[in-house]
Design a protein around this motif. Structure first.
Motif, PDB file in Angstrom:
ATOM      1  N   VAL A 102     -32.862  -1.106 -12.286  1.00  0.00           N
ATOM      2  CA  VAL A 102     -33.531  -1.009 -13.582  1.00  0.00           C
ATOM      3  C   VAL A 102     -32.567  -1.541 -14.633  1.00  0.00           C
ATOM      4  CG1 VAL A 102     -34.425   0.554 -15.345  1.00  0.00           C
ATOM      5  CG2 VAL A 102     -34.981   0.941 -12.931  1.00  0.00           C
ATOM      6  N   THR A 103     -33.013  -2.544 -15.373  1.00  0.00           N
ATOM      7  CA  THR A 103     -32.195  -3.139 -16.428  1.00  0.00           C
ATOM      8  C   THR A 103     -32.961  -3.061 -17.740  1.00  0.00           C
ATOM      9  OG1 THR A 103     -31.172  -4.657 -14.845  1.00  0.00           O
ATOM     10  CG2 THR A 103     -30.967  -5.201 -17.189  1.00  0.00           C
ATOM     11  N   VAL A 104     -32.340  -2.442 -18.723  1.00  0.00           N
ATOM     12  CA  VAL A 104     -32.950  -2.308 -20.043  1.00  0.00           C
ATOM     13  C   VAL A 104     -32.139  -3.171 -21.017  1.00  0.00           C
ATOM     14  CG1 VAL A 104     -33.706  -0.737 -21.848  1.00  0.00           C
ATOM     15  CG2 VAL A 104     -33.604   0.044 -19.464  1.00  0.00           C
ATOM     16  N   SER A 105     -32.760  -4.236 -21.463  1.00  0.00           N
ATOM     17  CA  SER A 105     -32.040  -5.192 -22.306  1.00  0.00           C
ATOM     18  C   SER A 105     -33.030  -6.027 -23.109  1.00  0.00           C
ATOM     19  CB  SER A 105     -31.178  -6.106 -21.435  1.00  0.00           C
ATOM     20  OG  SER A 105     -30.558  -7.108 -22.226  1.00  0.00           O
ATOM     21  N   SER A 106     -32.603  -6.424 -24.290  1.00  0.00           N
ATOM     22  CA  SER A 106     -33.430  -7.308 -25.101  1.00  0.00           C
ATOM     23  C   SER A 106     -33.044  -8.758 -24.874  1.00  0.00           C
ATOM     24  CB  SER A 106     -33.293  -6.935 -26.573  1.00  0.00           C
ATOM     25  OG  SER A 106     -31.927  -6.962 -26.974  1.00  0.00           O
ATOM     26  N   ASP A 119     -40.136   6.425 -19.868  1.00  0.00           N
ATOM     27  CA  ASP A 119     -40.588   5.940 -21.169  1.00  0.00           C
ATOM     28  C   ASP A 119     -39.422   5.901 -22.145  1.00  0.00           C
ATOM     29  OD1 ASP A 119     -43.454   7.993 -20.585  1.00  0.00           O
ATOM     30  OD2 ASP A 119     -43.328   5.808 -20.330  1.00  0.00           O
ATOM     31  N   SER A 120     -39.626   5.184 -23.233  1.00  0.00           N
ATOM     32  CA  SER A 120     -38.590   5.073 -24.271  1.00  0.00           C
ATOM     33  C   SER A 120     -37.239   4.699 -23.661  1.00  0.00           C
ATOM     34  CB  SER A 120     -38.476   6.389 -25.059  1.00  0.00           C
ATOM     35  OG  SER A 120     -39.703   6.738 -25.641  1.00  0.00           O
ATOM     36  N   LEU A 121     -37.251   3.715 -22.824  1.00  0.00           N
ATOM     37  CA  LEU A 121     -36.032   3.326 -22.119  1.00  0.00           C
ATOM     38  C   LEU A 121     -34.990   2.789 -23.076  1.00  0.00           C
ATOM     39  CD1 LEU A 121     -37.708   1.835 -18.973  1.00  0.00           C
ATOM     40  CD2 LEU A 121     -35.911   3.574 -18.942  1.00  0.00           C
ATOM     41  N   ARG A 122     -33.746   3.066 -22.736  1.00  0.00           N
ATOM     42  CA  ARG A 122     -32.587   2.666 -23.543  1.00  0.00           C
ATOM     43  C   ARG A 122     -31.657   1.830 -22.687  1.00  0.00           C
ATOM     44  NH1 ARG A 122     -31.575   8.807 -25.396  1.00  0.00           N
ATOM     45  NH2 ARG A 122     -30.019   8.626 -23.718  1.00  0.00           N
ATOM     46  N   PRO A 123     -30.805   1.023 -23.316  1.00  0.00           N
ATOM     47  CA  PRO A 123     -29.850   0.224 -22.521  1.00  0.00           C
ATOM     48  C   PRO A 123     -28.980   1.067 -21.602  1.00  0.00           C
ATOM     49  CG  PRO A 123     -29.984  -0.643 -24.742  1.00  0.00           C
ATOM     50  CD  PRO A 123     -30.794   0.634 -24.724  1.00  0.00           C
ATOM     51  N   ASP A 124     -28.652   2.289 -22.000  1.00  0.00           N
ATOM     52  CA  ASP A 124     -27.794   3.115 -21.147  1.00  0.00           C
ATOM     53  C   ASP A 124     -28.545   3.721 -19.973  1.00  0.00           C
ATOM     54  OD1 ASP A 124     -27.483   6.101 -23.287  1.00  0.00           O
ATOM     55  OD2 ASP A 124     -29.208   4.981 -22.572  1.00  0.00           O
ATOM     56  N   ASP A 125     -29.835   3.444 -19.837  1.00  0.00           N
ATOM     57  CA  ASP A 125     -30.578   3.803 -18.632  1.00  0.00           C
ATOM     58  C   ASP A 125     -30.414   2.753 -17.534  1.00  0.00           C
ATOM     59  OD1 ASP A 125     -33.184   4.962 -20.786  1.00  0.00           O
ATOM     60  OD2 ASP A 125     -31.773   6.213 -19.654  1.00  0.00           O
ATOM     61  N   GLU A 170     -38.092   2.476  -2.259  1.00  0.00           N
ATOM     62  CA  GLU A 170     -38.331   2.511  -3.704  1.00  0.00           C
ATOM     63  C   GLU A 170     -38.928   1.194  -4.176  1.00  0.00           C
ATOM     64  OE1 GLU A 170     -34.166   4.677  -3.447  1.00  0.00           O
ATOM     65  OE2 GLU A 170     -35.066   2.900  -2.568  1.00  0.00           O
ATOM     66  N   SER A 171     -39.683   1.269  -5.242  1.00  0.00           N
ATOM     67  CA  SER A 171     -40.224   0.066  -5.872  1.00  0.00           C
ATOM     68  C   SER A 171     -40.478   0.373  -7.344  1.00  0.00           C
ATOM     69  CB  SER A 171     -41.524  -0.372  -5.186  1.00  0.00           C
ATOM     70  OG  SER A 171     -42.497   0.648  -5.266  1.00  0.00           O
ATOM     71  N   GLY A 172     -40.713  -0.695  -8.112  1.00  0.00           N
ATOM     72  CA  GLY A 172     -41.062  -0.528  -9.513  1.00  0.00           C
ATOM     73  C   GLY A 172     -39.958  -0.851 -10.504  1.00  0.00           C
ATOM     74  N   GLY A 173     -38.767  -1.139 -10.000  1.00  0.00           N
ATOM     75  CA  GLY A 173     -37.692  -1.486 -10.907  1.00  0.00           C
ATOM     76  C   GLY A 173     -37.889  -2.870 -11.510  1.00  0.00           C
ATOM     77  N   GLY A 174     -37.028  -3.201 -12.463  1.00  0.00           N
ATOM     78  CA  GLY A 174     -37.110  -4.515 -13.083  1.00  0.00           C
ATOM     79  C   GLY A 174     -36.408  -4.555 -14.415  1.00  0.00           C
ATOM     80  N   LEU A 175     -36.701  -5.604 -15.168  1.00  0.00           N
ATOM     81  CA  LEU A 175     -36.120  -5.810 -16.492  1.00  0.00           C
ATOM     82  C   LEU A 175     -37.146  -5.396 -17.551  1.00  0.00           C
ATOM     83  CD1 LEU A 175     -33.973  -6.999 -18.431  1.00  0.00           C
ATOM     84  CD2 LEU A 175     -35.107  -9.231 -18.122  1.00  0.00           C
ATOM     85  N   VAL A 176     -36.701  -4.587 -18.494  1.00  0.00           N
ATOM     86  CA  VAL A 176     -37.592  -4.112 -19.548  1.00  0.00           C
ATOM     87  C   VAL A 176     -36.818  -4.065 -20.860  1.00  0.00           C
ATOM     88  CG1 VAL A 176     -37.094  -1.674 -19.089  1.00  0.00           C
ATOM     89  CG2 VAL A 176     -39.268  -2.314 -20.161  1.00  0.00           C
ATOM     90  N   GLN A 177     -37.518  -4.263 -21.954  1.00  0.00           N
ATOM     91  CA  GLN A 177     -36.874  -4.203 -23.266  1.00  0.00           C
ATOM     92  C   GLN A 177     -36.665  -2.752 -23.695  1.00  0.00           C
ATOM     93  OE1 GLN A 177     -39.268  -6.508 -25.988  1.00  0.00           O
ATOM     94  NE2 GLN A 177     -38.313  -8.437 -25.345  1.00  0.00           N
ATOM     95  N   PRO A 178     -35.683  -2.519 -24.549  1.00  0.00           N
ATOM     96  CA  PRO A 178     -35.503  -1.160 -25.077  1.00  0.00           C
ATOM     97  C   PRO A 178     -36.792  -0.634 -25.700  1.00  0.00           C
ATOM     98  CG  PRO A 178     -33.625  -2.511 -25.648  1.00  0.00           C
ATOM     99  CD  PRO A 178     -34.631  -3.440 -25.027  1.00  0.00           C
ATOM    100  N   GLY A 179     -37.089   0.634 -25.415  1.00  0.00           N
ATOM    101  CA  GLY A 179     -38.326   1.242 -25.875  1.00  0.00           C
ATOM    102  C   GLY A 179     -39.475   1.090 -24.916  1.00  0.00           C
ATOM    103  N   GLY A 180     -39.310   0.276 -23.887  1.00  0.00           N
ATOM    104  CA  GLY A 180     -40.372   0.047 -22.922  1.00  0.00           C
ATOM    105  C   GLY A 180     -40.443   1.121 -21.853  1.00  0.00           C
ATOM    106  N   SER A 181     -41.340   0.894 -20.900  1.00  0.00           N
ATOM    107  CA  SER A 181     -41.595   1.869 -19.843  1.00  0.00           C
ATOM    108  C   SER A 181     -41.584   1.198 -18.472  1.00  0.00           C
ATOM    109  CB  SER A 181     -42.960   2.537 -20.042  1.00  0.00           C
ATOM    110  OG  SER A 181     -43.023   3.258 -21.241  1.00  0.00           O
ATOM    111  N   LEU A 182     -41.227   1.984 -17.478  1.00  0.00           N
ATOM    112  CA  LEU A 182     -41.329   1.588 -16.082  1.00  0.00           C
ATOM    113  C   LEU A 182     -41.739   2.806 -15.278  1.00  0.00           C
ATOM    114  CD1 LEU A 182     -38.137  -0.591 -15.375  1.00  0.00           C
ATOM    115  CD2 LEU A 182     -40.507  -1.389 -15.393  1.00  0.00           C
ATOM    116  N   ARG A 183     -42.397   2.558 -14.146  1.00  0.00           N
ATOM    117  CA  ARG A 183     -42.738   3.633 -13.225  1.00  0.00           C
ATOM    118  C   ARG A 183     -42.166   3.295 -11.848  1.00  0.00           C
ATOM    119  NH1 ARG A 183     -48.451   5.205 -10.439  1.00  0.00           N
ATOM    120  NH2 ARG A 183     -48.271   7.475 -10.432  1.00  0.00           N
TER     121      ARG A 183
END
Length: 115
Positions: free
Chosen positions: A111-115, A83-89, A6-19
């Motif tokens: 995958v970490t969704v945080s501001s 898409d539309s990632l949330r902290p609970d993702d 697997e690849s593509g994970g990381g830190l993203v802000q709420p509402g952001g996207s990852l693939r």
């Protein structure tokens, strides 16, 4: 034996996207299904999305309308567009492939969704 990476994970802000991508070491053309699962700390591993050998898809209620699973058999790869990632993702996301001869798992990607 089948290796999945697997690849593509990381830190993203709420509402952001990852693939996320999951590359298999052998052809997935005859796979019965390919899926993405996730596990958050203290929780059980849960199904996020699955795509069958004939292309049917199914999603957890919590991600419907936000996540899309797809596959490229020519590249032996399955994807999860989030898409539309949330902290609970926030979780470790695992790829799984099921063949007639066995089921295989990747090592996971955070995958970490945080501001």
């Amino acid at each position: 034996q089948v290796q999945l990476v697997e690849s593509g994970g990381g830190l993203v802000q709420p509402g952001g996207s990852l693939r996320l991508s999951c590359a298999a070491s052998r052809s997935i053309f005859r796979a019965n299904s390919m899926g993405w699962y996730r596990q958050a700390p203290g929780n059980q591993r849960e199904l996020v999305a699955v795509i069958t050998g004939v292309g049917s898809t199914n999603y957890a209620d919590s991600v419907k309308g936000r996540f899309t699973i797809s596959r490229d058999s020519a590249k032996n790869t399955v994807y999860l567009q989030m898409d539309s990632l949330r902290p609970d993702d926030t979780a470790v996301y695992y790829c799984s492939v099921r063949f007639n001869f066995g089921t295989y798992w990747g090592q996971g990607t955070q995958v970490t969704v945080s501001s």
